[in-house]
Design an enzyme around this catalytic site. Structure first.
Site, PDB file in Angstrom:
ATOM      1  N   TYR A 193      42.354  52.306  17.214  1.00 34.30           N
ATOM      2  CA  TYR A 193      41.637  53.352  16.482  1.00 34.30           C
ATOM      3  C   TYR A 193      40.135  53.159  16.569  1.00 34.30           C
ATOM      4  O   TYR A 193      39.380  54.128  16.496  1.00 34.30           O
ATOM      5  CB  TYR A 193      42.138  53.401  15.036  1.00 34.30           C
ATOM      6  CG  TYR A 193      43.584  53.820  15.021  1.00 34.30           C
ATOM      7  CD1 TYR A 193      43.925  55.124  15.331  1.00 34.30           C
ATOM      8  CD2 TYR A 193      44.597  52.904  14.810  1.00 34.30           C
ATOM      9  CE1 TYR A 193      45.241  55.518  15.401  1.00 34.30           C
ATOM     10  CE2 TYR A 193      45.922  53.283  14.874  1.00 34.30           C
ATOM     11  CZ  TYR A 193      46.240  54.587  15.168  1.00 34.30           C
ATOM     12  OH  TYR A 193      47.531  54.970  15.256  1.00 34.30           O
ATOM     13  N   HIS A 219      45.939  46.588  16.984  1.00 33.58           N
ATOM     14  CA  HIS A 219      46.204  47.992  16.684  1.00 33.58           C
ATOM     15  C   HIS A 219      45.035  48.700  16.032  1.00 33.58           C
ATOM     16  O   HIS A 219      44.697  49.804  16.459  1.00 33.58           O
ATOM     17  CB  HIS A 219      47.505  48.242  15.946  1.00 33.58           C
ATOM     18  CG  HIS A 219      47.934  49.648  16.228  1.00 33.58           C
ATOM     19  ND1 HIS A 219      48.596  49.995  17.372  1.00 33.58           N
ATOM     20  CD2 HIS A 219      47.641  50.801  15.605  1.00 33.58           C
ATOM     21  CE1 HIS A 219      48.723  51.312  17.422  1.00 33.58           C
ATOM     22  NE2 HIS A 219      48.163  51.827  16.363  1.00 33.58           N
ATOM     23  N   LYS A 222      44.349  66.262  12.385  1.00 31.12           N
ATOM     24  CA  LYS A 222      43.118  66.470  13.149  1.00 31.12           C
ATOM     25  C   LYS A 222      43.337  67.451  14.286  1.00 31.12           C
ATOM     26  O   LYS A 222      42.484  68.293  14.566  1.00 31.12           O
ATOM     27  CB  LYS A 222      42.632  65.139  13.713  1.00 31.12           C
ATOM     28  CG  LYS A 222      42.141  64.205  12.643  1.00 31.12           C
ATOM     29  CD  LYS A 222      41.498  62.996  13.258  1.00 31.12           C
ATOM     30  CE  LYS A 222      40.750  62.229  12.194  1.00 31.12           C
ATOM     31  NZ  LYS A 222      39.742  61.360  12.734  1.00 31.12           N
ATOM     32  N   ARG A 234      55.679  47.065  33.992  1.00 32.16           N
ATOM     33  CA  ARG A 234      54.239  46.998  34.179  1.00 32.16           C
ATOM     34  C   ARG A 234      53.876  45.623  34.749  1.00 32.16           C
ATOM     35  O   ARG A 234      54.642  44.681  34.687  1.00 32.16           O
ATOM     36  CB  ARG A 234      53.517  47.252  32.859  1.00 32.16           C
ATOM     37  CG  ARG A 234      53.760  46.189  31.818  1.00 32.16           C
ATOM     38  CD  ARG A 234      53.261  46.569  30.443  1.00 32.16           C
ATOM     39  NE  ARG A 234      51.818  46.714  30.378  1.00 32.16           N
ATOM     40  CZ  ARG A 234      51.116  46.669  29.236  1.00 32.16           C
ATOM     41  NH1 ARG A 234      51.748  46.478  28.093  1.00 32.16           N
ATOM     42  NH2 ARG A 234      49.812  46.823  29.222  1.00 32.16           N
ATOM     43  N   TRP A 243      45.371  41.662  29.422  1.00 27.95           N
ATOM     44  CA  TRP A 243      44.329  41.784  28.394  1.00 27.95           C
ATOM     45  C   TRP A 243      44.850  41.324  27.040  1.00 27.95           C
ATOM     46  O   TRP A 243      44.075  41.002  26.151  1.00 27.95           O
ATOM     47  CB  TRP A 243      43.784  43.206  28.321  1.00 27.95           C
ATOM     48  CG  TRP A 243      44.529  44.166  27.437  1.00 27.95           C
ATOM     49  CD1 TRP A 243      45.602  44.922  27.785  1.00 27.95           C
ATOM     50  CD2 TRP A 243      44.254  44.477  26.073  1.00 27.95           C
ATOM     51  NE1 TRP A 243      46.019  45.671  26.724  1.00 27.95           N
ATOM     52  CE2 TRP A 243      45.207  45.423  25.658  1.00 27.95           C
ATOM     53  CE3 TRP A 243      43.295  44.050  25.148  1.00 27.95           C
ATOM     54  CZ2 TRP A 243      45.241  45.952  24.365  1.00 27.95           C
ATOM     55  CZ3 TRP A 243      43.333  44.582  23.861  1.00 27.95           C
ATOM     56  CH2 TRP A 243      44.302  45.530  23.476  1.00 27.95           C
ATOM     57  N   GLU A 294      42.188  48.073  16.708  1.00 30.98           N
ATOM     58  CA  GLU A 294      41.349  48.228  17.896  1.00 30.98           C
ATOM     59  C   GLU A 294      41.606  49.563  18.592  1.00 30.98           C
ATOM     60  O   GLU A 294      40.676  50.212  19.074  1.00 30.98           O
ATOM     61  CB  GLU A 294      41.624  47.063  18.848  1.00 30.98           C
ATOM     62  CG  GLU A 294      41.088  47.227  20.252  1.00 30.98           C
ATOM     63  CD  GLU A 294      39.588  47.094  20.328  1.00 30.98           C
ATOM     64  OE1 GLU A 294      38.985  46.769  19.291  1.00 30.98           O
ATOM     65  OE2 GLU A 294      39.031  47.314  21.405  1.00 30.98           O
ATOM     66  N   THR A 314      46.755  62.049  12.409  1.00 35.26           N
ATOM     67  CA  THR A 314      46.290  62.421  13.739  1.00 35.26           C
ATOM     68  C   THR A 314      46.671  63.864  14.039  1.00 35.26           C
ATOM     69  O   THR A 314      45.880  64.623  14.609  1.00 35.26           O
ATOM     70  CB  THR A 314      46.889  61.472  14.791  1.00 35.26           C
ATOM     71  OG1 THR A 314      46.780  60.138  14.303  1.00 35.26           O
ATOM     72  CG2 THR A 314      46.162  61.582  16.094  1.00 35.26           C
ATOM     73  N   HIS A 365      40.639  44.333  34.686  1.00 35.84           N
ATOM     74  CA  HIS A 365      40.526  45.787  34.549  1.00 35.84           C
ATOM     75  C   HIS A 365      40.695  46.185  33.080  1.00 35.84           C
ATOM     76  O   HIS A 365      39.855  46.893  32.518  1.00 35.84           O
ATOM     77  CB  HIS A 365      41.576  46.482  35.415  1.00 35.84           C
ATOM     78  CG  HIS A 365      41.790  47.926  35.052  1.00 35.84           C
ATOM     79  ND1 HIS A 365      40.862  48.910  35.329  1.00 35.84           N
ATOM     80  CD2 HIS A 365      42.807  48.549  34.407  1.00 35.84           C
ATOM     81  CE1 HIS A 365      41.315  50.071  34.875  1.00 35.84           C
ATOM     82  NE2 HIS A 365      42.488  49.884  34.304  1.00 35.84           N
ATOM     83  N   HIS A 371      54.561  47.265  15.767  1.00 33.07           N
ATOM     84  CA  HIS A 371      55.289  48.158  16.671  1.00 33.07           C
ATOM     85  C   HIS A 371      55.039  47.786  18.132  1.00 33.07           C
ATOM     86  O   HIS A 371      55.696  48.312  19.015  1.00 33.07           O
ATOM     87  CB  HIS A 371      55.003  49.641  16.394  1.00 33.07           C
ATOM     88  CG  HIS A 371      53.625  50.104  16.724  1.00 33.07           C
ATOM     89  ND1 HIS A 371      52.991  51.088  16.029  1.00 33.07           N
ATOM     90  CD2 HIS A 371      52.748  49.731  17.676  1.00 33.07           C
ATOM     91  CE1 HIS A 371      51.805  51.291  16.538  1.00 33.07           C
ATOM     92  NE2 HIS A 371      51.623  50.484  17.539  1.00 33.07           N
ATOM     93  N   HIS A 372      54.091  46.874  18.353  1.00 26.80           N
ATOM     94  CA  HIS A 372      53.943  46.334  19.707  1.00 26.80           C
ATOM     95  C   HIS A 372      54.953  45.236  19.969  1.00 26.80           C
ATOM     96  O   HIS A 372      55.007  44.694  21.064  1.00 26.80           O
ATOM     97  CB  HIS A 372      52.529  45.774  19.889  1.00 26.80           C
ATOM     98  CG  HIS A 372      51.458  46.820  19.774  1.00 26.80           C
ATOM     99  ND1 HIS A 372      50.977  47.519  20.851  1.00 26.80           N
ATOM    100  CD2 HIS A 372      50.794  47.303  18.698  1.00 26.80           C
ATOM    101  CE1 HIS A 372      50.056  48.371  20.446  1.00 26.80           C
ATOM    102  NE2 HIS A 372      49.920  48.265  19.147  1.00 26.80           N
ATOM    103  N   ASP A 418      15.700  54.699  11.791  1.00 33.69           N
ATOM    104  CA  ASP A 418      16.292  53.697  12.686  1.00 33.69           C
ATOM    105  C   ASP A 418      17.551  53.177  12.003  1.00 33.69           C
ATOM    106  O   ASP A 418      17.947  53.657  10.948  1.00 33.69           O
ATOM    107  CB  ASP A 418      15.306  52.543  12.944  1.00 33.69           C
ATOM    108  CG  ASP A 418      15.593  51.831  14.273  1.00 33.69           C
ATOM    109  OD1 ASP A 418      16.774  51.629  14.586  1.00 33.69           O
ATOM    110  OD2 ASP A 418      14.635  51.505  14.987  1.00 33.69           O
ATOM    111  N   SER A 431      29.424  40.526  18.508  1.00 32.48           N
ATOM    112  CA  SER A 431      28.566  41.698  18.676  1.00 32.48           C
ATOM    113  C   SER A 431      29.140  42.901  17.939  1.00 32.48           C
ATOM    114  O   SER A 431      28.416  43.624  17.249  1.00 32.48           O
ATOM    115  CB  SER A 431      28.427  41.993  20.168  1.00 32.48           C
ATOM    116  OG  SER A 431      28.125  43.344  20.379  1.00 32.48           O
ATOM    117  N   SER A 432      30.448  43.089  18.052  1.00 33.98           N
ATOM    118  CA  SER A 432      31.074  44.240  17.390  1.00 33.98           C
ATOM    119  C   SER A 432      30.980  44.126  15.883  1.00 33.98           C
ATOM    120  O   SER A 432      30.733  45.114  15.189  1.00 33.98           O
ATOM    121  CB  SER A 432      32.545  44.343  17.789  1.00 33.98           C
ATOM    122  OG  SER A 432      32.668  44.594  19.146  1.00 33.98           O
ATOM    123  N   SER A 457      34.712  66.460  17.391  1.00 35.63           N
ATOM    124  CA  SER A 457      34.472  67.269  16.198  1.00 35.63           C
ATOM    125  C   SER A 457      33.035  67.758  16.109  1.00 35.63           C
ATOM    126  O   SER A 457      32.736  68.610  15.274  1.00 35.63           O
ATOM    127  CB  SER A 457      34.797  66.450  14.941  1.00 35.63           C
ATOM    128  OG  SER A 457      36.047  65.843  15.089  1.00 35.63           O
TER     129      SER A 457
END
Lengths: 210, 689
Positions: B258, B254, B330, B449, B142, B256, B327, B78, B303-304, B107, B170-171, B269
């Site tokens: 963002y 991390h 924004k 969890r 994950w 990731e 953040t 998931h 921080h993880h 293009d 790919s990314s 926006s």
């Protein structure tokens, strides 16, 4: 007068039209060539890839009192140093190929590419020979894992570079490059220099900073 | 009249539509492919989520046999699917479709690499899911922490590793493509500080991809070697370090976060200003905040790992609090954009506003966890699950749906039905709150969890039931959405080029756009070129917020020449304009355009009532004086401001125009603008301050 739409009238006279409509390029090349920019960005990502490996190396190294651990020994002399010299020289011959084609000397470029190609293949052969003499493997502890992963992925990149040089050389022999049209040569050369720089960092880290 | 003989266009030879789609290199088709495949994976991962929530609703085993380990596979797949096969490719898909349009390009920079990037995604999905049929999918979460992931038996974990390496490649290629496109293919006049904010956010996201994903690749390769070739990277017995996986993983993980939220910020926006009828408040601050988030995103990974005891807590707690500042900037940008705007609550707008509310909650509960002492209590509880779903589902997924409702008419030429859309939004929003808010309370109560079962005595049942109801509400909300898409695609494609009366260039072409995107582009003088085209004369100077006086008068400036890349365009300029020319142009403009003197100022800062007079005067019923100055025959410097002269009368053209195909599309935009641009004074496009 045409009634071609007032949006066409801009302060600077024209508005670009789609490339295929007029046959003129929509965007003139300015600054770094787009394909070269793509190669530079790709190399940036490769730097981060090797950065991950180096970070792990130094982390493990800092956590181990004895480094390299007992039973692991690598010597800078003579074979790795010879390999280093070969790869550094190949960077110069690669650059010579770029300079030759910039001067519109296709034959000179092909010769320099051939030399570079051979030097790259010799480097790979020396590295494979070196692997057989080390006496430890990928699975014999974290040092072996690190050593083979780092040098192995570098070797894979050299192999990729050799393929690239081969392709560029064949295209050169087919007469596809000129002073104004040789972006593939430039791109492969940047990549080859990058591979060289990674090797110098690896050589320093694995063989000199012991 | 000079005409240019165009080479007859090649006659398209017949090919099946399937072949056309499988081999396409058109960024729009690839974008649609990305969006469609991501949505399929979204449904798959959503079904997995329903299994998880059904299992957790009550104590005891409902669905999964506790000895089979299937529950672990389901929550692993998931998370992995939602992140790598839904959010990332979905946002890439919108980027693919919209970014070249918004910057006026034909293009992407590397169309074939673009196709390659896409086709890796379904392949990686097949690899990941094939584990279910080959003896068990990956089951280590994950995040796949070592040493669990290094010891996990079976091919599922290896397929997971290979699939993610492919997905990451790919990314990376996609990121390279976006950066090259944005830096190299912007239309003349579109400087960096005139790029639409979606483009800015995609640019920063692409830089994050470029620098973060390769680190994941190296981590995955090391894990693969540990699992299959006896490597010792994460094995303390061999001299390695298990915590090292967490470091390398979160150095990717991390940024990731963002990568998944910045494009959604960009979407919001775009949507909020259009439906508030105002420019985005504080464009520059917003851009700076985006860049700051990108830069700080690389300094917060540990921080993880507060509870591992191997990180320096004050530093990472500080940087984590620090990154909440841009953040927050924004958030204020968005709220101030809506402030006193003429709000139109279309479904896209509802999702954008819903994003603000939900993401705010997710941001605040994240700030709790940023405090190291609090985090020691919250680590690995449902609080974390709540936080990440609030920011990812409440953030990214809301952004995705806002984008879907907003850009659907551009992509398919027909609007989604607003009635079904509002049903979708209501169920979706309520379901989100119901599914994820109780998790806060469960987390505070200590529910860990990734557990499959809990004791009836724990007192967690009520909140779990609520959460499960919410999850099913979200699932049900997708049904009206699917039906909406289905019925909308059967309707006539009559949305028109610019159904939302929007600001940016993607709306300046047909819906859907032709393969080459644009026949002609309007002049770009601000981050809202289409708004300037439609309403510039009403705003007392067509130039936008960042225009110089010379630009306001319609003359190219240094910045233009920087961006100008059309050699013919430069050849057409008789001389470089001088200050005197500019002044003359100003005069000519005020005589010809009848729109008063040019006042250059931020478009949102004018005094109330000031634009009213030009608004009435510039209406098409009162075409202005036709004596617009110069014609190309005279060879005079063209003192013609770009868009000010009246339509239909005194058409002014340049020699180059004749050789160009007529711009039907853009004319259509103009015609539309004329219809809409005859406002009674209360229908001014922007609220006066």
């Amino acid at each position: 007068m045409t009634a071609s739409g007032d949006v066409m009238v801009t302060g600077h006279g024209t508005v670009p039209t789609a490339a295929h409509e007029t046959g003129t390029p929509l965007h003139e090349e300015r600054g770094v060539n787009t394909a070269l920019l793509g190669m530079l960005l790709f190399i940036a990502s490769e730097v981060m890839f090797f950065g991950g490996l180096f970070a792990v190396y130094f982390n493990v190294r800092a956590a181990n009192r004895v480094w390299p651990p007992e039973g692991f020994h690598v010597e800078a002399l003579p074979i790795p140093l010879i390999a280093t010299i070969i790869l550094v020289v190949s960077s110069f011959t690669m650059q010579r190929a770029v300079w030759r084609i910039r001067a519109n000397d296709r034959t000179g470029m092909n010769r320099a590419l051939l030399v570079t190609l051979l030097l790259g293949i010799v480097f790979l052969a020396i590295q494979l020979y070196d692997y057989t003499t080390l006496g430890f493997g990928l699975s014999s502890g974290v040092y072996g894992s690190l050593f083979y992963t780092m040098t192995g992925f570098h070797g894979a990149h050299v192999f990729g570079g050799v393929i690239g040089i081969l392709v560029v050389m064949l295209r050169g022999m087919a007469g596809q490059f000129s002073a104004g049209h040789h972006v593939a040569v430039e791109a492969v050369s940047i990549y080859w220099h990058f591979v060289d720089v990674v090797w110098i960092a690896l050589f320093t880290t694995l063989y000199l900073l012991r | 009249m000079a005409t240019t003989a165009l080479t007859p266009r090649a006659i398209p030879y017949p090919r099946s539509r399937v072949y056309e789609w499988l081999t396409t290199t058109d960024h729009k088709k690839i974008g649609v492919l990305y969006i469609t495949s991501s949505f399929i994976f979204f449904l798959l991962a959503g079904i997995l989520a329903l299994f998880i929530r059904s299992e957790l609703a009550l104590p005891g085993s409902q669905i999964f046999d506790p000895t089979s380990g299937l529950y672990n596979q389901v929550f692993t797949m998931h998370g992995t699917t939602m992140i790598f096969l839904f959010v990332m490719p979905m946002l890439t898909g919108f980027g693919n479709y919209i970014v070249p349009l918004q910057i006026g390009a034909a293009d992407m920079a590397f169309p074939r690499i673009n196709a390659l990037s896409f086709w890796m995604i379904p392949l990686s999905g097949i690899l990941l899911f094939s584990g279910f049929f080959l003896g068990g999918a990956a089951a280590a979460g994950w995040t796949s922490y070592a040493p669990l992931s290094a010891r996990e038996v079976g091919p599922g974990q290896d397929l997971w590793i290979v699939g993610l390496i492919l997905n990451g490649t790919s990314s990376i290629l996609g990121g390279i493509n976006f950066i090259a496109t944005i830096f190299k293919l912007r239309a003349p006049g579109m400087t960096l500080m005139r790029m639409p904010l979606f483009v800015w956010n995609v640019l920063v996201t692409s830089l994050l991809l470029l620098f973060a994903v390769p680190v994941l690749t190296s981590a995955l390769i090391m894990l693969f070697i540990d699992r299959n070739y006896g490597g010792g990277f994460f094995n303390p017995a061999a001299g390695g370090n298990a915590i090292l996986w967490q470091h390398v993983f979160w150095f990717f993980g991390h940024p990731e976060v963002y990568i998944m939220i910045l494009p959604a910020f960009g979407i919001i926006s775009e949507v909020l200003p259009v439906f508030s009828r105002k420019p985005l408040f504080g464009y520059r601050a917003f851009v700076m905040a985006t860049v700051a988030i990108g830069a700080l995103g690389f300094g917060v990974w540990a921080h993880h790992m507060f509870t591992t005891g191997s990180v320096y807590l004050p530093f990472f707690a500080f940087t984590t609090f620090l990154i909440s500042v841009p953040t927050g900037v924004k958030m204020f940008n968005w709220i101030a954009t809506m402030w006193r705007g003429r709000l139109q609550f279309t479904t896209a707008m509802l999702f954008a506003v819903g994003f603000l509310a939900t993401f705010l909650i997710g941001g605040l509960d994240g700030a709790f966890a940023a405090a190291a002492p609090v985090d020691f209590h919250l680590q690995d509880t449902y609080w974390v699950v709540s936080h990440l779903h609030y920011v990812l589902f409440g953030g990214s997924a809301f952004g995705v749906f806002a984008a879907t409702y907003y850009w659907f008419p551009k992509i398919f030429g027909v609007r989604l039905d607003e009635g079904f859309g509002k049903i979708h939004f209501t169920l979706h929003f309520l379901g989100t709150q119901l599914a994820f808010f109780p998790m806060h309370l469960l987390g505070l109560d200590g529910m860990p969890r990734r557990i499959q079962d809990y004791s009836p005595a724990a007192g967690w049942q009520d909140m779990n039931v609520l959460s499960t109801i919410g999850a099913f509400m979200i699932a049900i909300s997708i049904l009206p959405f699917l039906w909406n898409v289905f019925i909308s695609l059967r309707k006539p494609r009559d949305a028109g080029d610019d159904p939302w009366d929007a600001f940016t260039l993607e709306w300046a072409t047909t819906s859907p756009p032709p393969p080459h995107n644009f026949d002609a582009l309007p002049p770009i003088r601000s981050e809202r070129p289409l708004f300037d085209l439609k309403y510039g004369e009403l705003m007392g100077g067509h130039a936008g917020q960042h225009a110089t006086p010379a630009e306001a008068a319609g003359y190219p400036t240094e910045a233009d020449r920087e961006a100008q890349s059309d050699p013919q365009g430069r050849a057409d300029l008789p001389t470089n304009p001088t200050v005197a020319d500019v002044e003359a142009g100003t005069t000519a403009r005020s005589e010809a355009g009848g729109s008063g003197v040019i006042v250059v100022r931020p478009a949102d800062s004018e005094a109330p009532g000031q634009p009213a007079a030009p608004a009435t005067e510039a209406a098409p019923e009162t075409p202005a004086a036709p004596e617009t100055p110069a014609t190309p025959e005279t060879g005079e410097p063209k003192l013609v401001p770009p868009v000010t002269h009246a339509p239909g009368e005194g058409e002014v053209t340049s020699a180059a125009d004749a050789s160009r195909p007529s711009a039907e599309v853009t004319e259509r935009v103009r015609r539309q603008a004329r219809q809409k641009g005859t406002p009674p004074s209360d229908a001014r496009p922007e609220e006066p301050r």
